[in-house]
Write an enzyme that holds these catalytic residues in place. Structure first.
Site, mmCIF file in Angstrom:
data_model
loop_
_atom_site.group_PDB
_atom_site.id
_atom_site.type_symbol
_atom_site.label_atom_id
_atom_site.label_comp_id
_atom_site.label_asym_id
_atom_site.label_seq_id
_atom_site.Cartn_x
_atom_site.Cartn_y
_atom_site.Cartn_z
ATOM 1 N N ASP A 127 1.982 5.069 0.352
ATOM 2 C CA ASP A 127 1.339 6.145 -0.409
ATOM 3 C C ASP A 127 1.607 5.910 -1.884
ATOM 4 O OD1 ASP A 127 0.237 8.451 -1.357
ATOM 5 O OD2 ASP A 127 1.467 9.809 -0.153
ATOM 6 N N GLU B 233 -3.742 14.855 4.096
ATOM 7 C CA GLU B 233 -2.355 14.728 3.633
ATOM 8 C C GLU B 233 -2.109 15.616 2.436
ATOM 9 O OE1 GLU B 233 0.955 13.119 1.136
ATOM 10 O OE2 GLU B 233 -1.180 13.357 0.669
#
Length: 450
Positions: free
Chosen positions: A213, A184
């Site tokens: 996140d 990511e």
């Protein structure tokens, strides 16, 4: 319309009610329909299944996962970055925990920057495979630190929620899938690879993707993604019930793995407690903490360790995560079965224009199944004349039967249609046309079986 040469004289069959009429009688006897005369009434709509309350997610368990991720980073050069041994060790830890409680796990491999990366996908057995709720988080850190808030926090909370599903023996109406993404930090590489390798049918089966996140920031705020209104409402209502005000997430919008799903047309939502942006005075009054200081002063730094977590924020967001999984995964009592029918007679003009009979499908979230059953009862003296189509709520047409030289009478059969690309709820129509003259008939009724 032309008349076909060489046709026999029409045979006039007695008009009669058959299987679908009997089905209506049974429904009336069961008290599921109020009137046999309602011409376009759907069959019984099952009530929504009450969503079971999500369990409290023990903060101690979530922090135990974070301690394990910290130990992995410490033993592998101080990070858990893509292409580094700390990342693969993190994935192996999560996978082992899921395998031990009955998940079906798979590791998806990709390449980025000359290094091999991995996604971990975990499916909980059961639920409607045509209605999938996903929750995910990126598991990799940057190379400069262990990444405990970014994003051990989201990864640990998703893991503990998945384990809570197993502990509860939870069997929701929808299928639950959990995911941990690689790379990511290099631009959502892992999640984009996953989505790009889904077929269009597989994408259409995902009712929603929830992203987590950075959900334990030490100077925390409470931010909710505003991408899908239904998902957003689930999170905002949960926080409102706890007396915790929220704001719309803007700092990381489009910068985490939900963007990969959103760009593919999949509904998304999620939570965030802030990164490098500074907390305002108004936010400090609302949430506590320190105004003029970053939500996470250790963002992408070596100090992003287990000491860089706010327990209250992590506890709240973990519980909100579980609540969303339980709520959005509930489905309806009718999943995966359910019948919707229209038993009204519709005359079919001899060699004339098409006629349509509607069925209204309600109470079913997500898409129709890949094996939708279409039961048809047409009384006609020459079935070879008939062209039959199923019209979906969006107007797309699926041909069920073409005209041919079949000299038999009546069409009483069930067709199987892959309708997984269509939204289930809405008005479906059966369209029938007699393309030649000399024979007559009518649509006695039809039904959809999910």
């Amino acid at each position: 319309m032309p008349t076909r040469a060489g046709r026999r004289n029409p045979r006039r069959s007695p008009l009669r009610r058959a299987a679908l009429g009997a089905g209506l009688a049974g429904a009336l006897a069961a008290g599921l329909l109020t009137s046999a005369a309602a011409p376009a009434t759907a069959g019984p709509t099952a009530p929504a299944a009450p969503a079971a309350a999500a369990p409290d997610i023990p903060i101690a368990n979530v922090k135990a996962h974070l301690s394990r991720l910290q130990s992995i980073a410490t033993g592998n050069g101080g990070n858990r970055a893509h292409g580094r041994p700390g990342y693969r060790a993190s994935l192996d830890y999560v996978k082992a925990a899921l395998d031990a409680v009955g998940y079906t796990t798979s590791v998806q491999q990709f390449t980025s920057g000359g290094a091999t990366g991995y996604n971990l996908i975990a499916d909980w057995p059961g639920g409607d495979p045509n209605q999938v709720i996903m929750a995910g988080a990126h598991l990799d850190s940057v190379g400069s630190g262990p990444g405990i808030n970014d994003n051990g926090s989201g990864s640990a909370a998703v893991l503990e929620t998945a384990l809570a599903v197993a502990r509860a023996g939870h069997q929701p109406g929808k299928h639950l899938r959990f995911a941990w993404w690689g790379a990511e930090e290099l631009g959502m590489v892992g999640s984009r690879y996953y989505v790009n390798n889904l077929s269009s049918a597989e994408r259409s089966r995902i009712d929603g993707y929830l992203n987590f996140d950075m959900i334990g920031s030490p100077n925390a705020g409470y931010f909710v993604y505003d991408d899908d209104p239904a998902i957003e409402k689930v999170f905002k209502d949960w926080f409102a019930a706890k007396g915790v005000p929220t704001e719309i997430e803007t700092e990381g919008d489009g910068r985490s793995d939900h963007a990969s799903f959103k760009n593919a047309g999949i509904p998304v939502g999620g939570l965030f407690t802030g990164a490098s942006r500074l907390k305002t005075t108004a936010q400090a009054r609302k949430w506590g903490g320190t105004a003029g200081r970053a939500f996470d002063p250790c963002y992408h730094s070596s100090c992003d360790t287990t000491a860089n977590i706010d327990d209250t924020a992590l506890d709240r967001t973990s519980d909100a995560l579980a609540h969303a999984v339980w709520t959005l995964g509930a489905g309806t009592a009718a999943q995966p079965g359910g019948e919707f029918e229209n038993t009204a007679d519709v005359p079919i003009p001899d060699g004339g224009s098409a006629v349509e009979s509607p069925v209204s499908v309600t109470g079913r979230s997500g898409n129709a199944p890949s094996a939708l059953k279409v039961g048809v009862d047409i009384r006609h003296t020459y079935r070879g004349d008939l062209v039959i189509d199923l019209v979906a709520p969006d107007g797309s047409v699926r041909r069920l039967k073409d005209s041919d030289d079949d000299s038999g009478d009546d069409v009483v059969t069930t067709y199987t249609v892959d309708a997984s690309g269509e939204t289930a709820d809405g008005t479906w129509k059966l369209r029938v046309r007699d393309v030649y003259r000399q024979d007559t008939g009518y649509l006695d009724g039809w039904k959809l079986t999910f």
